[in-house]
Design an enzyme around this catalytic site. Sequence first.
Site, PDB file in Angstrom:
ATOM      1  CB  ILE A  13      -9.025   8.083  -0.983  1.00 40.58           C
ATOM      2  CG1 ILE A  13      -8.939   9.061  -1.913  1.00 40.58           C
ATOM      3  CG2 ILE A  13      -8.823   6.766  -1.781  1.00 40.58           C
ATOM      4  CD1 ILE A  13      -9.938   8.888  -3.068  1.00 40.58           C
ATOM      5  N   GLY A  48     -10.836   4.212   7.139  1.00 46.93           N
ATOM      6  CA  GLY A  48     -11.104   3.035   7.666  1.00 46.93           C
ATOM      7  C   GLY A  48     -11.407   2.910   9.262  1.00 46.93           C
ATOM      8  NE  ARG A  62     -23.003 -16.903  38.473  1.00 45.37           N
ATOM      9  CZ  ARG A  62     -23.965 -16.100  38.778  1.00 45.37           C
ATOM     10  NH1 ARG A  62     -23.842 -14.837  38.435  1.00 45.37           N
ATOM     11  NH2 ARG A  62     -24.972 -16.494  39.323  1.00 45.37           N
ATOM     12  CG  HIS A 111     -23.800 -16.498  32.942  1.00 41.88           C
ATOM     13  ND1 HIS A 111     -23.047 -15.842  33.805  1.00 41.88           N
ATOM     14  CD2 HIS A 111     -25.174 -16.085  33.695  1.00 41.88           C
ATOM     15  CE1 HIS A 111     -23.728 -15.232  34.763  1.00 41.88           C
ATOM     16  NE2 HIS A 111     -24.966 -15.452  34.816  1.00 41.88           N
ATOM     17  CD  GLU A 130     -20.232  -6.624  24.953  1.00 39.25           C
ATOM     18  OE1 GLU A 130     -20.362  -6.162  24.139  1.00 39.25           O
ATOM     19  OE2 GLU A 130     -21.270  -6.979  25.960  1.00 39.25           O
ATOM     20  CG  HIS A 147     -28.409 -14.184  27.103  1.00 34.12           C
ATOM     21  ND1 HIS A 147     -29.498 -13.717  25.950  1.00 34.12           N
ATOM     22  CD2 HIS A 147     -28.300 -13.129  27.818  1.00 34.12           C
ATOM     23  CE1 HIS A 147     -29.159 -12.484  26.190  1.00 34.12           C
ATOM     24  NE2 HIS A 147     -28.770 -12.123  27.439  1.00 34.12           N
ATOM     25  N   GLY A 157      -3.657  -3.951  11.424  1.00 29.51           N
ATOM     26  CA  GLY A 157      -3.787  -4.525  10.096  1.00 29.51           C
ATOM     27  C   GLY A 157      -5.262  -4.414  10.158  1.00 29.51           C
ATOM     28  N   PRO A 158      -6.028  -5.146  10.961  1.00 29.56           N
ATOM     29  CG  PRO A 158      -6.910  -6.926  12.359  1.00 29.56           C
ATOM     30  CD  PRO A 158      -5.725  -6.244  12.022  1.00 29.56           C
ATOM     31  CG  HIS A 179      -1.773  -1.119   1.292  1.00 31.82           C
ATOM     32  ND1 HIS A 179      -1.429  -2.344   1.655  1.00 31.82           N
ATOM     33  CD2 HIS A 179      -2.956  -1.353   1.153  1.00 31.82           C
ATOM     34  CE1 HIS A 179      -2.339  -3.337   1.694  1.00 31.82           C
ATOM     35  NE2 HIS A 179      -3.398  -2.817   1.405  1.00 31.82           N
ATOM     36  CB  SER A 207     -23.427 -11.664  36.012  1.00 33.16           C
ATOM     37  OG  SER A 207     -24.758 -10.942  36.164  1.00 33.16           O
ATOM     38  CG  HIS A 248      -5.942   1.525  -0.569  1.00 31.61           C
ATOM     39  ND1 HIS A 248      -5.905   2.014   0.725  1.00 31.61           N
ATOM     40  CD2 HIS A 248      -5.949   0.284  -0.697  1.00 31.61           C
ATOM     41  CE1 HIS A 248      -6.331   0.907   1.444  1.00 31.61           C
ATOM     42  NE2 HIS A 248      -6.107  -0.194   0.734  1.00 31.61           N
ATOM     43  NE  ARG A 293     -28.197 -17.608  36.278  1.00 35.07           N
ATOM     44  CZ  ARG A 293     -29.524 -18.073  36.484  1.00 35.07           C
ATOM     45  NH1 ARG A 293     -29.991 -19.292  35.450  1.00 35.07           N
ATOM     46  NH2 ARG A 293     -30.435 -17.462  36.981  1.00 35.07           N
TER      47      ARG A 293
HETATM   48  C1  LIG Z   1     -11.272  -4.703   9.661  1.00 34.66           C
HETATM   49  C2  LIG Z   1     -10.827  -4.680   8.347  1.00 34.66           C
HETATM   50  N1  LIG Z   1     -11.639  -4.475   7.356  1.00 34.66           N
HETATM   51  C3  LIG Z   1     -11.136  -4.203   5.984  1.00 34.66           C
HETATM   52  C4  LIG Z   1      -9.730  -4.251   5.911  1.00 34.66           C
HETATM   53  C5  LIG Z   1      -9.391  -4.049   4.301  1.00 34.66           C
HETATM   54  N2  LIG Z   1      -8.669  -2.855   4.007  1.00 34.66           N
HETATM   55  C6  LIG Z   1      -7.409  -2.522   4.157  1.00 34.66           C
HETATM   56  S1  LIG Z   1      -7.290  -0.983   3.913  1.00 34.66           S
HETATM   57  C7  LIG Z   1      -8.732  -0.623   3.554  1.00 34.66           C
HETATM   58  C8  LIG Z   1      -9.434   0.802   3.420  1.00 34.66           C
HETATM   59  C9  LIG Z   1      -8.824   1.557   4.206  1.00 34.66           C
HETATM   60  O1  LIG Z   1      -9.192   2.810   3.933  1.00 34.66           O
HETATM   61  P1  LIG Z   1      -8.500   4.086   4.701  1.00 34.66           P
HETATM   62  O2  LIG Z   1      -8.214   3.679   6.301  1.00 34.66           O
HETATM   63  O3  LIG Z   1      -8.875   5.382   4.275  1.00 34.66           O
HETATM   64  O4  LIG Z   1      -7.028   3.981   4.062  1.00 34.66           O
HETATM   65  P2  LIG Z   1      -6.262   4.796   2.899  1.00 34.66           P
HETATM   66  O5  LIG Z   1      -6.863   4.267   1.464  1.00 34.66           O
HETATM   67  O6  LIG Z   1      -6.605   6.171   3.062  1.00 34.66           O
HETATM   68  O7  LIG Z   1      -4.785   4.598   2.859  1.00 34.66           O
HETATM   69  C10 LIG Z   1      -9.461  -1.879   3.898  1.00 34.66           C
HETATM   70  C11 LIG Z   1     -11.065  -1.727   3.820  1.00 34.66           C
HETATM   71  C12 LIG Z   1      -9.058  -4.054   6.972  1.00 34.66           C
HETATM   72  N3  LIG Z   1      -7.569  -4.191   6.730  1.00 34.66           N
HETATM   73  N4  LIG Z   1      -9.516  -4.487   8.206  1.00 34.66           N
HETATM   74 MG   LIG Z   2      -8.367   7.115   3.463  1.00 37.43          MG
END
Ligand SMILES: Cc1ncc(C[n+]2csc(CCOP(=O)(O)OP(=O)(O)O)c2C)c(N)n1
Ligand SMILES: [Mg+2]
Length: 694
Positions: A189, A158, A357, A461, A411, A473, A116-117, A28, A384, A263, A519
């Site tokens: 973007i 994102g 618990r 639980h 959570e 639940h 990453g996520p 990227h 709980s 990107h 529980r």
């Molecule tokens: C939870 C999650 N969902 C989807 C992705 C896949 N993904 C990676 S970058 C991106 C777009 C992110 O956009 P932005 O944060 O604006 O980054 P930019 O394009 O500006 O670098 C996605 C959907 C990810 N990494 N994590």
């Molecule tokens: Mg962006």
Amino acid sequence: MDLAKAKLAADTIRVISAEGVQKAKSGHPGMPMGCADFAFTLWYKYMRYNPKNPAWIGRDRFVLSAGHGSMLEYSLLHLFGYGLSMDELKNFRQWGSKTPGHPEFGHTAGVDVTTGPLGSGFATAVGMAIAERAFAGNTGLDKAGLMPNKIFVISGDGCMMEGTTSEAASLAGHLKLDELVVFYDANDITIEGGTNLAFSEDVAARFAAYNWRVLNIANANDIAQCDAALAEAVKSDGRPTLIIGKTKIGFGAPTKEGKANSHGEPLGEEELAGLRKNLGFEGEAFTVPAAVYDMCNARVEELVKAAAQWDADYQAFLDADADRAAKVLAYVNRTVPADIEEQLLAAAPVDKPIASRASSGAVLQKASELVPALLGGSADLSPSNKSDIKNGGDFTAENWTGRNLHFGIRELGMGMAGNGMALSGLTIPYTATFFVFSDYMKPAIRLAALQKLHQIYIFTHDSFYVGEDGPTHQPIEQLAMLRSIPGLTVIRPAEAHEVAQAWATALKADGPVALLLTRQDLKPYPAEVAANCDVSKGAFVVSDDEDFQLILIATGSEVNLALETAELIRKEGHIGVRVVSMPSQELFLAQSDEYQEEVLPSWCPFRVTIEAGTTMCWHRFAGSDGLTIGLDHFGASAPYKKLAEEFGFTPAGILQQIEDYYSCDGDDEECGCGCGCEDDHCDCSGDCDCHDHR
Ligand SMILES: Cc1ncc(C[n+]2csc(CCOP(=O)(O)OP(=O)(O)O)c2C)c(N)n1
Ligand SMILES: [Mg+2]
């Protein structure tokens, strides 16, 4: 700061990042190119760290929440003395490199968190701030002025869209975590195109409503503007800070600047050449101008000196007061006493039936006395979950010494915050909720396991025995979900002794541990059984006949059921039985082959597993001919005793299922072979071992 030189450094980051992605043929480039100005300014002028000691306690933290922009972080680590070589940058995303696709904690020196996520870094940063506060507040380092640490985050569109960010930002605003400084790379973007496809809220208003201070940078591709905003941001106004910086993704690229196609794919040779030309980088690829190295090296020298001064002040702080020093070290080393198991066992309520618990809650009181670094909380279910540290006080914006966190009904935010707390290296966090809602925490649990973070989940639980709350639940598949996560230890103790040992095991672990607790009340083991119990081994025998031919393997609340079923089998004169409690599959599988063979001898194929959840993953222990008793459908709303009857979770019900499965009763006249089974095609002599003839 020499702005011209700083611009050259930022351009260097852009070019190297684009070159790394181009060479890898994947990655990227757009984000590092757009964020280079802000990031360089931050690392050059504001962030406090020590490249010679990446784990330095006095450091600020850097969290690349937009983890796809990893080349940005790698370029910074290269420039600022972390020893990440240019060869590693050339090896971006390759097998064995220190420069994986997304930053990985524990893999690359200087990377403080795996990201990453999207959104996970942001939410994790909130936990880092909480932990640093708890540490500073409880040790007095805050009052001594020794913990001015900031948590700097770079996030993108994102991250702003992800729900975990909302949970975390709301909590951070409530707790007034003013050490958090988050840059929002507002380039408008994402992958599919402009953010206007899916995102039109007013982020500034949203964060203001969360009790954040919001600063704006009209053009965050201008270093002077980044500098001005950071100068403001590091002066606290008592709230966390969001800096919304307008940038251009792929800044500097001739045709792709500002476009989604910069990107997530290499710019292409022609576009890269255009970038290099635009920025005046027309020599060899992967080259850093000497002036940039000089500038960064000089800064590193200053940073190392400042860190040495902090180290001296810190040492003086410790030397001045031995008790204080001991307290600090209890956090820094996350000390757990060697005799923790004995002490927790002594504190376990073992004189009458009690829900696990509740015994966990009792054990937690002792554990919190013995382990100062232990703190945590629940997502609004502490009464709980029995997860409060009584007399521990509440952790609030005003009281950093409180040991009870109130995560609110968030959570996933809680799970991510737990990760940040563990990553801080200063606390052993626990987080709690109903087991069924572990689903809401899954992405955080996965990241905890991936990063080998030492923390504890209290999931109460833990089965359909929840009863009247009904199927929403009642966890069914969550056990399999947790067990499927590599590196997570799942422990489902059967009664109070096992609970104490489970806590001891969890406190001594070096990765995440989930405790599954009931529980409903569970009968404690009699003393002679308790004497043999060893949760750290994952499984052990709790009842045995010398001539056993059948093994019942159970976990948690089903161990008592297995014991009662065994009694029934014995009473009715069937066969000798062994009962094995298996609180943790993972811990058992980590034992020697000899031990596993001792508990589950391979000569005995007649095995029945009993667990109030999906039967998935039990054939590994039952064997392919064994019987796995569980619940492969959702539960129902009713008192739990009724559910147990309906679902066959009574001694008679279990026995019936065993008899049905091993159906040969030895006196069926229809069988022609004489063995007694009901199979018309049977041609054995009657003493075989096959499924039909058991
Ligand atoms: C939870 C999650 N969902 C989807 C992705 C896949 N993904 C990676 S970058 C991106 C777009 C992110 O956009 P932005 O944060 O604006 O980054 P930019 O394009 O500006 O670098 C996605 C959907 C990810 N990494 N994590
Ligand atoms: Mg962006």
